[in-house]
Enzyme design. Sequence first.
Site, mmCIF file in Angstrom:
data_model
loop_
_atom_site.group_PDB
_atom_site.id
_atom_site.type_symbol
_atom_site.label_atom_id
_atom_site.label_comp_id
_atom_site.label_asym_id
_atom_site.label_seq_id
_atom_site.Cartn_x
_atom_site.Cartn_y
_atom_site.Cartn_z
ATOM 1 N N THR A 255 0.803 -1.226 0.000
ATOM 2 C CA THR A 255 0.000 0.000 0.000
ATOM 3 C C THR A 255 0.838 1.277 0.000
ATOM 4 O O THR A 255 1.898 1.347 0.597
ATOM 5 C CB THR A 255 -0.958 0.062 1.219
ATOM 6 O OG1 THR A 255 -1.637 -1.185 1.350
ATOM 7 C CG2 THR A 255 -1.978 1.167 1.054
ATOM 8 N N VAL A 284 -10.873 -7.800 0.357
ATOM 9 C CA VAL A 284 -10.696 -6.367 0.190
ATOM 10 C C VAL A 284 -10.278 -5.782 1.528
ATOM 11 O O VAL A 284 -10.915 -6.029 2.555
ATOM 12 C CB VAL A 284 -11.994 -5.700 -0.301
ATOM 13 C CG1 VAL A 284 -11.824 -4.178 -0.351
ATOM 14 C CG2 VAL A 284 -12.380 -6.234 -1.672
ATOM 15 N N GLY A 285 -9.208 -5.017 1.526
ATOM 16 C CA GLY A 285 -8.756 -4.352 2.740
ATOM 17 C C GLY A 285 -9.353 -2.970 2.885
ATOM 18 O O GLY A 285 -10.425 -2.668 2.348
ATOM 19 N N THR A 306 -1.846 2.561 6.031
ATOM 20 C CA THR A 306 -1.267 1.380 5.411
ATOM 21 C C THR A 306 -1.108 0.333 6.510
ATOM 22 O O THR A 306 -1.151 0.643 7.687
ATOM 23 C CB THR A 306 0.100 1.662 4.759
ATOM 24 O OG1 THR A 306 1.032 2.081 5.773
ATOM 25 C CG2 THR A 306 0.003 2.739 3.690
#
Length: 411
Positions: A255, A284-285, A306
């Site tokens: 990220t 999905v984060g 992140t």
Amino acid sequence: MSLWSRRTFFLTSLAGTAAAGTTNLLRAAKPRDVFAADAAAPQGAAAKGTRPVMISSANGVHALQKGMDILKSGGDTLDAAVAAVTVVEDDPNDDSVGYGGLPNEEGEVELDASVMHGPTHRAGSVASVRRIKNVSRLARTVMERTNHTMIVGDGARRFALAEGFEELNLLTEHSRKIWLAWKASTSFNWRPGIDSPEWVGRSAAARNEGKTASAGRRGALDSPEFREQLADICGHDEALMARAIQVIADPPTGTINCLAVNEKSEISGTTTTSGLSWKIPGRVGDSPIIGAGLYVDGDVGGAGSTGKGEENIKISGGHTIVEMMRKGMSPTDACLEAMHRVARNYNNDKKKLATFHIYFYALNKDGVHGSASLWRNGYEAGKRAKYAVHDGTEGKLMDCAAYFDEVGGNP
């Protein structure tokens, strides 16, 4: 080590209603000895505020110049942020973002991204996108050319093609070999999570020997049998083998978050990622979740994150930080309050918290910035957690304020 409690924060907030200078009271609510001693360095450097300024996660330090050139020429803040992260998305040597990102457990690279434009209060995001490299640009296209906020999966890929994006294989040979090494390692899967009552650690051998889960996994990866397989897969490339061992033992979350403010106090941001390595397909984060991996309010500022996205989603970190800044908190203190909420979800159980790392970043419209990391170290035990700042002269790394002043996060 003592922690800054929510009780302290809210009591201080109540006191502020009876006295002048609410902003100063909120800032004073955090004891100076709570966090790492050198946390004052980034706060002090940021307290003056400057515009234009850009900040990002540490992996964007060399890309911020691209965005700063746009700001200095009078360009839009979202143009600047997207231009910076595109440099990282295009880099095959960064296996945490975009092209060359480490894949899911089936060997497919899946990307997520979001954008927010402060001046117009607009947002766009995409998730679980395959075969499209620049998903920050794609998220912006969703914002500008549809009345949707989020498009996911194959629908996002087809939308991208209709809008002129190029389709290509995102899995580089470098990342493919590391994925094959992961498959050969018979590594753990993602069931159950650390927030489950059934969670007892990832490695029975590590538990029996009283070692950390990370050490147990590394021990298995040191076996002669696996080392022989690894050498064959990586063509006896020592650097590639070392990277494979690192990301198999502790799957990275990748990220890049980037925030930009111009001389007019206009602010925008973006977050883009290839997500958690070896994830279950479709996972999905936080990166594409407006209010979690990214949030921007043009009247206040912006924030992003992140690290382990699941933990950020549960506290709506981006929105939390911006709302704390709205109430008068400095960007650094707001990031630390969000971090407190992450730790609170595990009752400050360092055994569980040590299984992951997370960072928060914040920038207000006056150009004051800050960042906080869950642990003092970065993703490597011997390196301090950092974030990137470009103040109009050069891009540089600055220390994050550490919530726990010790090594953690399975480095």
